[in-house]
Design a protein around this motif. Structure first.
Motif, PDB file in Angstrom:
ATOM      1  N   LEU A   1       0.713  -1.199  -0.074  1.00  0.00           N
ATOM      2  CA  LEU A   1       0.132   0.179  -0.155  1.00  0.00           C
ATOM      3  C   LEU A   1       0.700   1.529  -0.096  1.00  0.00           C
ATOM      4  O   LEU A   1       0.516   1.933  -0.472  1.00  0.00           O
ATOM      5  CB  LEU A   1      -0.913   0.417   1.162  1.00  0.00           C
TER       6      LEU A   1
ATOM      7  N   LYS B   1       1.302   1.595  -6.694  1.00  0.00           N
ATOM      8  CA  LYS B   1       0.374   2.366  -7.415  1.00  0.00           C
ATOM      9  C   LYS B   1      -0.171   1.146  -8.481  1.00  0.00           C
ATOM     10  O   LYS B   1      -0.111   1.153  -9.288  1.00  0.00           O
ATOM     11  CB  LYS B   1       0.615   3.748  -7.688  1.00  0.00           C
TER      12      LYS B   1
ATOM     13  N   ARG C   1      -4.216  -0.456  -8.947  1.00  0.00           N
ATOM     14  CA  ARG C   1      -5.675  -0.425  -9.471  1.00  0.00           C
ATOM     15  C   ARG C   1      -6.374  -1.125  -8.201  1.00  0.00           C
ATOM     16  O   ARG C   1      -6.265  -1.315  -7.513  1.00  0.00           O
ATOM     17  CB  ARG C   1      -6.627  -1.462 -10.359  1.00  0.00           C
ATOM     18  N   MET C   2      -7.639  -0.305  -7.427  1.00  0.00           N
ATOM     19  CA  MET C   2      -8.548  -0.810  -6.456  1.00  0.00           C
ATOM     20  C   MET C   2      -6.852  -0.751  -4.749  1.00  0.00           C
ATOM     21  O   MET C   2      -7.822  -0.885  -3.983  1.00  0.00           O
ATOM     22  CB  MET C   2      -8.983  -2.211  -6.558  1.00  0.00           C
ATOM     23  N   ARG C   3      -6.524   0.428  -5.512  1.00  0.00           N
ATOM     24  CA  ARG C   3      -5.468   0.429  -4.450  1.00  0.00           C
ATOM     25  C   ARG C   3      -6.262   1.345  -2.646  1.00  0.00           C
ATOM     26  O   ARG C   3      -6.023   1.078  -1.981  1.00  0.00           O
ATOM     27  CB  ARG C   3      -4.023   1.235  -4.628  1.00  0.00           C
ATOM     28  N   ASN C   4      -6.552   2.599  -3.581  1.00  0.00           N
ATOM     29  CA  ASN C   4      -7.535   3.382  -2.525  1.00  0.00           C
ATOM     30  C   ASN C   4      -8.892   2.447  -1.555  1.00  0.00           C
ATOM     31  O   ASN C   4      -9.244   2.290  -0.647  1.00  0.00           O
ATOM     32  CB  ASN C   4      -8.225   4.364  -3.580  1.00  0.00           C
ATOM     33  N   ILE C   5      -8.975   0.743  -3.026  1.00  0.00           N
ATOM     34  CA  ILE C   5     -10.256   0.668  -1.941  1.00  0.00           C
ATOM     35  C   ILE C   5      -9.899  -0.210  -0.818  1.00  0.00           C
ATOM     36  O   ILE C   5     -10.550  -0.095  -0.171  1.00  0.00           O
ATOM     37  CB  ILE C   5     -10.649  -0.426  -3.168  1.00  0.00           C
TER      38      ILE C   5
ATOM     39  N   PHE D   1      -7.109   0.291   1.151  1.00  0.00           N
ATOM     40  CA  PHE D   1      -6.567   1.124   2.134  1.00  0.00           C
ATOM     41  C   PHE D   1      -7.869   1.392   2.671  1.00  0.00           C
ATOM     42  O   PHE D   1      -8.483   1.640   3.787  1.00  0.00           O
ATOM     43  CB  PHE D   1      -6.640   2.354   1.597  1.00  0.00           C
ATOM     44  N   VAL D   2      -8.883   1.810   2.144  1.00  0.00           N
ATOM     45  CA  VAL D   2     -10.399   1.688   2.828  1.00  0.00           C
ATOM     46  C   VAL D   2     -10.978   0.591   3.657  1.00  0.00           C
ATOM     47  O   VAL D   2     -11.493   0.840   4.764  1.00  0.00           O
ATOM     48  CB  VAL D   2     -11.438   1.976   1.600  1.00  0.00           C
TER      49      VAL D   2
ATOM     50  N   TYR E   1       3.019   4.047   6.878  1.00  0.00           N
ATOM     51  CA  TYR E   1       3.197   5.091   6.657  1.00  0.00           C
ATOM     52  C   TYR E   1       5.132   5.262   6.754  1.00  0.00           C
ATOM     53  O   TYR E   1       5.762   6.061   5.783  1.00  0.00           O
ATOM     54  CB  TYR E   1       2.676   5.833   7.757  1.00  0.00           C
TER      55      TYR E   1
ATOM     56  N   GLN F   1       6.133   4.799   2.679  1.00  0.00           N
ATOM     57  CA  GLN F   1       6.003   6.283   1.861  1.00  0.00           C
ATOM     58  C   GLN F   1       6.799   7.338   2.340  1.00  0.00           C
ATOM     59  O   GLN F   1       6.608   8.289   1.326  1.00  0.00           O
ATOM     60  CB  GLN F   1       4.297   6.480   2.469  1.00  0.00           C
TER      61      GLN F   1
END
Length: 320
Positions: free
Chosen positions: A123, A127, A129-133, A135-136, A190, A193
């Motif tokens: 994460l 980057k 597809r569906m990375r944000n999903i 994460f949510v 974190y 990143q």
């Protein structure tokens, strides 16, 4: 009374005038000293609030029954009763319970440290597809109380035959779940990143694949996160009084926390007074002795890992 008030106000006014007449460096030094005094006062008060429960547990665990009922005995016993620790040891079935707790807490901590690092690396550095999903979903898992899913999880473990086995605790940890697994993923994310992208590019130029990049390049940069996750995972699994007793309730797999609740009943049954209030009072020092035996290993983990833990917390936001 008014004369005293007037005298005090005049004294304070004189001090203020003297302060105004001082030089800049002297004023700065006075402000620094006053600030330090206030800071140390706050730190001493906070330390007292945190240390007082431990002192109370240790002192009460050494009291005899007579000292425990004597209101004049305050923290310092008239006679140390070491038998409370031996009786608590027996009631806890300490060797077996300690081994069960070590297997579940340290085993789950090791598995969580590995699994959550992989998820946090994905994460934090890629980057897709569906990375944000994803994460949510991690955030949702962090926010949902485990009590709301315990029935469904228990039914699943029954079907898989994991009840009253170590795997009921170790298996979720191996997939990055378990106690606070989502939080550990976010911690790793974190830290990953904050690592410069140039390190990825340099490793790929040298022919490193994703696995080698993760093991040889990225993990050494997040040693502080590894220590933080491991220590917190050990402590939270060691102190777990909800999930592990729900899945592991037979005598041969019970951990220390659920057995701690049974100290009073264990010794109350052996006292002639039976389950009366007097018999419960008799077992109170034994209960505190058991609390000390349960928390002492966790204190050792913190004592040996505090430097790495503090260093890891201090490095948050500094890795560049």
């Amino acid at each position: 009374m008014s004369a005293y008030i007037q005298r005090f106000s005049n004294y304070m006014y004189d001090l203020y005038k003297r302060y105004e007449n001082l030089g800049y460096r002297v004023k700065k030094k006075i402000r620094f000293i006053i600030g330090r005094i206030f800071l140390y006062y706050v730190l001493i008060e906070m330390a007292f609030l945190f240390i007082l429960p431990f002192v109370y547990i240790l002192s009460t665990s050494m009291l005899t029954f007579e000292d425990y009922l004597d209101p004049t005995v305050f923290y310092i016993p008239t006679e140390i009763e070491w038998g409370n620790f031996t009786k608590a040891w027996e009631a806890l079935d300490y060797p077996r319970s300690f081994l069960n707790t070590v297997i579940t807490s340290f085993g789950a901590a090791i598995l969580q440290t590995i699994a959550c690092s992989v998820a946090g690396f994905a994460l934090g550095r890629y980057k897709f597809r569906m990375r944000n999903i994803f994460f949510v979903l991690v955030v949702i898992v962090l926010l949902i109380p485990p009590q709301t899913t315990i029935i469904a999880t228990y039914g699943l473990f029954v079907e898989l035959g994991l009840i009253n086995t170590y795997f009921s605790v170790l298996l979720p940890a191996a997939f990055g779940l378990g106690i606070r697994g989502a939080l550990f993923i976010l911690i790793y994310m974190y830290f990953f990143q904050r690592i410069p992208d140039a390190m990825d590019d340099a490793a790929r130029i040298d022919g490193a694949g994703p696995l080698r990049l993760f093991i040889e390049v990225m993990l050494p940069q997040v040693k502080s996160a590894i220590v933080i996750v491991f220590i917190f995972s050990v402590v939270w699994h060691w102190n777990d009084n909800y999930e592990a007793p729900t899945y592991m309730y037979r005598e041969n797999v019970l951990t220390l926390q659920p057995r701690l609740q049974n100290i009073r009943e264990y010794w109350a049954k052996k006292i002639p007074a039976g389950e009366s209030e007097i018999s419960k009072a008799l077992t109170e020092p034994m209960l505190f002795a058991g609390c000390f035996l349960v928390m002492f290993p966790v204190l050792l983990v913190y004592i040996f890992g505090q430097k790495k833990l503090v260093a890891g917390i201090e490095r948050i936001g500094i890795i560049e």
